[in-house]
Design an enzyme around this catalytic site. Sequence first.
Site: not given
Length: 780
Positions: A451, A454, A517
């Site tokens: 995950d 970024e 998401d």
Amino acid sequence: MKFNNGYWLMRDGVQALFARDAYELHVDEQRKALSVLAPTSMIHERANTLNQPAFNVEITAPSEGVIRVRATHWRGGAQGIGFPLNEDESPRDYVSVSQHLNGDGEAGEQGATATLKSGALEATVTKGPWSLVFTADGTTLTKSEGKSLAHFSLTDLANVSAEPVGEFGVTPTGLAKDESKTFTSVQLALGVGESVYGLGERFGSFVKNGQSIDIWNEDGGTASEQGYKNIPFYMTSNGYGVLINDRGHVSFEIGTVNTEAVQCSVPGESIDFCIIYGPTPKQILDRYTKLVGRPANVPAWSYGLWLTTSFTTTYDEQTINSFIDGMADRGIPLSAFHYDCYWMREFHWTDFEWDRRYFGDIEATLRRLHTDKGLHLCAWINPYLGQNGTMFDEGRKLGYLVKNPDGTIWQTDNWQAGMALVDFTNPAAREWFKGKVKKLLAQGIDAIKTDFGERIPRDVVWFDDAPKLSMHNWYTELYNQTVFEAIEETYGQGNACLFARSATVGGQQYPVHWGGDCESTFNGMAQTLRAGLSLTSSGFGFWSHDIGGFEGAFPDPAVYKRWVAFGMLSSHSRLHGSTVYRVPWLFDEADEKNGVINAPGQTAVDVLRQFTLLKLSLMPYLYQQGLQPHLNGTPLMRSMFVEFPDDPACRALDKQYMLGPDLLVAPVFSYSGEVEYYLPRGSWQNWFTGEIVRSEHGVWRHEQHGFDSIPLWIRDGSVIVTNPEATSPEYDYAEDVQVRAFLDDVHEASATVTRLDGSTVEFRTRRTDDGVELTRSDTR
């Protein structure tokens, strides 16, 4: 990034230089290269060369059907860092250079040309007003002419204040935000009606014309212009692709500042780009992924249904077993179970230490899930180290954490308190992190969800002295590569699997990626599909998403059930959400207890069971098609344009897709079950009803579907091998199977099935007066 003020003017504070004159043309026969000296004014006599800026342009061919252009203003100035490219070794017989001189001398006279040819693709520069034209088989693909190759300088304006527009962008006064005072740009012409696709995972319109896109990874959700996976590569309906070979910030203006071109801009003194010829989208992706790396093969088990703990704060072995056993009791086969964030203690992410308050003997637990439940297991990580976890102090002492310019450790409270960042530019840090992953794998984990990746800061110092802005997008590549290598070194090639959120060019080599998401709405579902089609148009072979949507405490049962059908007919299928577990009986069984009775086969449990079994039955087909990304770059899921580039009606379709070459899927995005979709010309057979539709020109259909149905069509000439009794994604794909052949206009067709041991079986079908004749041949 918009430097212009309309067509004629520059924005305030912007000074522009444009290549105006292809003054000198040089052909290097040995290197098979062209070089051009391009001043910013026309040179009529030698005195005109004084005080005259110029571009140096070099044109080469890294591989067949690909031409690379590097244009530089100042060679000693800031230069972008490119991606690793797999350039062909010499000899390269497909490359040739030639020059046609209109007069005496090295440079020739006005109208002289120099051409580099790479396979069928040619780049031609003409002496005189700036002109670089790319052609193939006598047809112009795109070109850079006039004021299209540019250098921009930004100047501070006195007594003017203006807020920057977005993360980047030139303000109305011409100022950029902390990035660079100089930029280099090229405009590549668009033809009438030419459509642009790709540029990574983008949640807006599938056709990119009219959009301004910044290649800068952000954790922005799925309902914005930001993206987790930004790829400076696009392809068009005119038969070519473009890679801007810069791992930093790349800005695209697609028919905006110039409605007739795509403008590509990068910070610094040079721009480096590749033109990649097809002419078909699949051929473009073949050449592109050969250049930047093919996707790895994924293990067969990864195609099955994944269930996660979701982003919930309390779970233990008893909770997990209640979900796993609940699925088994309801006849829904699971392939993988995923532990999300809270397998580690709060404030400790990421330290790879199980929270022993909830998972005492975790090794025994994982063994039971493997042996007793037959599951593969995945665990969540991220590259951020909270200062309360054991890895923070360890990494700080070893010098493995990213630092501030003053030598202190870079930290933030955004996500985990006092978290730091692993410096993956340090080879020792990579091996250290890889060792932590391998320890987790040794405990019984099969795959890793990587995950984040970024949120990379600008003003930090990297171990390898990388320019600060070049690492923002590139960080995710090093992060995912490190984890993927750890899994591959543990389980072998073809058995490694990530569930990754962020990526840049090169990330396609480390599948699988999921869409981030998303909102738990029909809009969230539709924008998710648009993003997936854009990503698979950018060289990524596999893609997944959170079935039911991530955001939202409790998705509407209708959204959940429609998303199930879409999700189980995607490359990879995972049930995941935020604060509520995504097991199906939580959604509408309660309604039945309250007297709201669902029609037979319409509950969430029924729908998930049906479509899970359908996907498992399709594994001989899916596994075979899933080998293609590694072989030739063709994604498993692809847009209608990629599969039918010659059908104008397919160019803008973004609510349906092809699953492999033979199955058309049109998800339902409505409560009513109404759906409108398009069948290209030819013959199609409905998977569920057997209905046959024939059309010479393509046909639009408007239908209404129950939750247990979805438009799923078989293409004429398809041979699809299935096993309707399958309850696992891993079995012998050539035994106890049904061969489903649809031969309407086509009289003969075949399908190859690859078993898990690598052997293949070919099923051949032929239409006869008595029906369809089937033969098979095995290879070992």
